[in-house]
Design an enzyme around this catalytic site. Structure first.
Site: not given
Ligand code: NAD
Length: 321
Positions: A67, A111, A138, A160, A219-220, A222, A292
């Site tokens: 990718k 995924r 998102h 949140n 999951m966040g 990474d 994850g």
């Molecule tokens: P997004 O920008 O749409 O949402 C971000 C989220 O984080 C929101 O709920 C926001 O309120 C919250 N947030 C922001 N600052 C914060 C803080 N200081 N404390 C607590 N929460 C806070 O982003 P997204 O597309 O939903 O992605 C979220 C995360 O998931 C990103 O870190 C992204 O890198 C990660 N991600 C991981 C994988 C994986 O495979 N593990 C895949 C995709 C995305």
């Protein structure tokens, strides 16, 4: 070679196909049949973009590719395009010839949602009733929609950092016919399954916000420095991950490892549970935590699945290449 533009993916790909592809490739990673190549990620010094490649080879599924993509922070404002951009390229492992080029943006969301769902299927208590969501951006909507299909959930609770975003996940719960309630972080103690999906660099969920028997999918996190849950929670839990090397360096486990609260030997591959080589949950009081981190093989697996679906429906663009 087949071309599947991003506009085709939503109508073709299903959550069930993504779940199946991710479950299989996690199992292949744990058995040694599939491996991820080192990740390349570069700040390219243009448009503040981060660009890179995640690739791998799955000998069981015969999926080879990468990718390519990243994050262009100015896209939305300047061009009306989404900031995350990715494309998956698949190659014939017998010849090295390219076999498909597939839009990767929606597939990445699917995924990632499939990964936490696979962890729920294999690690959560079978009588889990309440899902707790930490995050409402998102990706949170995808995680919740997929997780609700993994059991007979009766309630969704959510917290949140930006409370004004909570309606995003409330809408998903309502559409699934499940009541939603906004809670404080200590209120997460009511949840049987917790999914955290934020971009935070400091913990929100503390060890004492979690009841015995809970399954947590983090999951966040990474990237080095990101953190969603207190490191002490990992010491209280049995920790699983997609890939151990990523978990301890860029995943949620990086902090518990750095603080000496757990060792690398205490982080297990979820694929080993899927394969039956690790017992997974062994009691109703055990806390399980899935870290994850997101691997390239997940992207290749869902891309290969959507190519199969496109071929079956005759909608892929075929190019003589
Ligand atoms: P997004 O920008 O749409 O949402 C971000 C989220 O984080 C929101 O709920 C926001 O309120 C919250 N947030 C922001 N600052 C914060 C803080 N200081 N404390 C607590 N929460 C806070 O982003 P997204 O597309 O939903 O992605 C979220 C995360 O998931 C990103 O870190 C992204 O890198 C990660 N991600 C991981 C994988 C994986 O495979 N593990 C895949 C995709 C995305």
């Amino acid at each position: 070679m087949l071309i599947l533009p991003p506009r085709e993916i939503a109508d073709l790909m299903t959550r069930a196909a993504a779940f199946d592809a991710v479950e299989k490739v996690f199992a292949a990673m744990a058995s040694g049949a599939a491996y991820n190549f080192p990740v390349v990620r570069e700040a390219i010094g243009h448009e503040d973009a981060l660009y890179g490649f995640k690739g791998g080879f799955d000998r069981a599924g015969l999926t080879l590719g990468l990718k390519a993509g990243g994050y262009w922070p100015n896209n939305l404002e300047k061009r009306g395009l989404i900031n995350h951009q990715s494309t998956v390229f698949l190659f014939d492992p017998d010849t090295g010839k390219p076999s498909a080029m597939v839009g990767g943006n929606l597939l990445t969301a699917l995924r990632t949602a499939a990964a936490s769902s696979v962890s729920i299927k294999h690690l959560a208590r079978k009588d889990a009733k309440v899902i707790g969501m930490i995050g409402a951006g998102h990706q949170a909507t995808f995680q919740l929609r997929a997780a609700l299909e993994q059991g007979n959930f009766e309630k969704v609770i959510g917290w949140n950092y930006h409370p004004e975003m909570l309606p995003n996940i409330e809408k998903v719960a309502t559409e699934a016919g499940v009541p939603f309630q906004a809670v404080t972080l200590p209120g997460m103690v009511e949840a049987d399954v917790i999914i955290s999906i934020t971009s935070a660099f400091a913990p929100s969920l503390m060890a004492d916000h979690v009841a015995p028997g809970t399954h947590i999918a983090c999951m966040g996190t990474d990237t080095k420095g990101k953190q969603e849950v207190e490191a002490a929670l990992l010491a209280r839990a049995t920790v699983y991950t997609d890939e151990i090397a990523q978990s301890i360096s860029i995943g949620e486990a990086q902090h518990a490892i750095a603080e000496g609260l757990i060792t690398e030997a205490e982080v297990f591959q979820i694929g080993a549970v899927i394969n039956g080589d690790n017992p997974g949950r062994t009691s109703d009081e055990q806390i399980t935590l899935f870290d994850g981190t997101g691997v390239g093989l997940q992207d290749l697996a869902v891309a290969a699945a959507v190519v199969d679906l496109a071929q079956a429906r005759g909608v892929a663009i075929e190019v003589d290449f």
